[in-house]
Design an enzyme around this catalytic site. Sequence first.
Site, short mmCIF file in Angstrom:
data_model
loop_
_atom_site.label_atom_id
_atom_site.label_comp_id
_atom_site.label_asym_id
_atom_site.label_seq_id
_atom_site.Cartn_x
_atom_site.Cartn_y
_atom_site.Cartn_z
N TRP A 207 44.27 32.70 15.69
CA TRP A 207 44.08 33.05 14.28
C TRP A 207 42.87 32.36 13.67
O TRP A 207 42.44 32.70 12.57
CB TRP A 207 45.32 32.72 13.47
CG TRP A 207 45.81 31.30 13.64
CD1 TRP A 207 46.81 30.89 14.46
CD2 TRP A 207 45.31 30.12 13.00
NE1 TRP A 207 46.96 29.53 14.39
CE2 TRP A 207 46.06 29.03 13.49
CE3 TRP A 207 44.29 29.87 12.08
CZ2 TRP A 207 45.82 27.72 13.10
CZ3 TRP A 207 44.07 28.56 11.68
CH2 TRP A 207 44.82 27.51 12.18
N CYS A 208 42.36 31.36 14.38
CA CYS A 208 41.35 30.50 13.75
C CYS A 208 39.98 31.13 13.81
O CYS A 208 39.53 31.61 14.84
CB CYS A 208 41.37 29.15 14.44
SG CYS A 208 39.82 28.29 14.49
N TYR A 209 39.30 31.12 12.67
CA TYR A 209 38.00 31.77 12.55
C TYR A 209 36.99 31.21 13.54
O TYR A 209 36.28 31.94 14.21
CB TYR A 209 37.49 31.59 11.11
CG TYR A 209 36.05 31.98 10.91
CD1 TYR A 209 35.68 33.31 10.88
CD2 TYR A 209 35.07 31.00 10.76
CE1 TYR A 209 34.35 33.67 10.72
CE2 TYR A 209 33.75 31.36 10.59
CZ TYR A 209 33.39 32.69 10.57
OH TYR A 209 32.09 33.04 10.40
#
Length: 487
Positions: free
Chosen positions: A169-171
């Site tokens: 989920w981490c950009y």
Amino acid sequence: MTTASRLKSVDFYRKIPRDLTEASLSGAGLSIVAALAMVFLFGMELNEYLSVTTTTSVIVDKSSDGDFLRIDFNFSFPALSCEFASVDVSDVLGTNRLNLTKTVRKFSIDPNLRPTGHEFQPGPATNVIKHDEKVDEESLEGAFVFTSDNFDKYAHQFPITAVNFYAPWCYWSQRLRPSWEKAAKIIRERHDPEMDGRIFMGKVDCTQEGDLCRRHHIQGYPSIRIFRKGSDIRSDHGHHEHESYYGDRDTDSLVKTMENLVASLPSESQKLALEDKLNVENAKRAAPSAGGCRIEGYVRVKKVPGNLIVSARSDTHSFDASQMNMSHVVHHLSFGRKLTPRAMSDLKRLIPYIGNSHDRLNGLSFINSHDLGANITMEHYLQIVKTEVITRKDYQLVEEYEYTAHSSVAHSLHIPVARFHLELSPMQVLITEQQKSFSHFITNVCAIIGGVFTVCISDTVALYFYQYTKLWLYTCTIHYLFPCGFR
Ligand SMILES: *[C@@H]1O[C@H](CO)[C@@H](O)[C@H](O)[C@H]1NC(C)=O
Ligand SMILES: *[C@@H]1O[C@H](CO)[C@@H](O)[C@H](O)[C@H]1NC(C)=O
Ligand SMILES: *[C@@H]1O[C@H](CO)[C@@H](O)[C@H](O)[C@H]1NC(C)=O
Ligand SMILES: *[C@@H]1O[C@H](CO)[C@@H](O)[C@H](O)[C@H]1NC(C)=O
């Protein structure tokens, strides 16, 4: 009547001829008692004169605009890595200072709060980290997927294992992914794990392998760690640190770094350009080997309501709010300039309540236990009162700050932090040491001596005085009642 005899008539202290006085035993006893009483009363009066009294008043704080308050602190965060720990200060006037480093020192600590090395060095400030410009939509799968079952086996097999700990989920993980996969593919083609067997690139999904990531103290995503023979702990003068990569995240830089690592292996004769090597070495830095951090130092803040915040912060990592653990131990927290122990004990003798709040928070632990749930922010609400003491000695002005503290935990919508909310009282306490007046003391001493002497004066003299006074009164009365002359 001659002038002399006229003058004589106003004498208060008429002499009794010596022959008329007579020492008596009772008189001597009385004199001794009188002397003792005098000595006793004089002693009491002297003690009173020498003893110190203070007056306490509450007045409006005299601090002027532009005065700063110094805050000294020493906190331990057993579950916040120095890699990401940041000390921020903000206040209602709009001051917002992030990531203070000049007056703040960080030490990596283990779960028992013992430091594992020397001071944590954040390394040179990194400017914007490069990523691959265009992202290939076709999904490249170059990096090996590690799980907790196979991680140790592979990591031990290869002299160098580069691992990307990420969260889908981490950009920043998403931006790293294509270059990491591409680099892994290139490296695998150049150094076949089966034939060459010197380097291996893989990735760990921390949302799947929580335990594996926790074991390696991964707190921000993505974290790139270099393992040598299964261990990423680098021994440096007896101190242990993780080997971590903080450099550019484009394919070229990653490949260059990996080639460099291979080149640094002893058996390798391959040469790389020197400047490349330097570039890559700069990007590779030590990450703390344990997950904790001790933060100590001081900050100077304006005397307005504000916050001192410790949080995880990074420009190129993301954090999982539900995994953050802001538990901390306050070793020390104080306000204002520190007094020397001697000055402090002097002051404490004068005003017992001074310095009592110094250990209000000191030594207390604020642990985020599991049953509190996720996203826990730790809040402290501190109310600070200034005390000024004006001492008799040199009229010295001593400044002291006392505080009350209320602590609580709160569920936050943002990244959890440890927040110290500061509020300075608009009123201050002024304590003035009182100088006793010397003339007052002398008057009192005279009163004692005179009074006791008068009360206990030898009976002969008393009798004489009595008779004399009576006579005088009598004369006065006659004069008053019969002003026309009664001679
Ligand atoms: C901070 O607290 C730790 C633990 O009590 C102590 O070892 C350390 O010396 C303190 N640091 C300072 C600067 O006082
Ligand atoms: C804080 O600032 C230092 C130096 O400017 C930098 O190296 C470090 O990465 C920063 N830390 C965080 C957590 O932003
Ligand atoms: C947070 O860290 C502390 C200290 O290491 C630990 O005792 C506590 O269980 C942790 N809490 C959570 C929710 O992981
Ligand atoms: C924790 O915070 C994140 C966002 O920062 C949010 O998505 C998540 O729902 C929160 N979890 C809980 C249990 O409040």
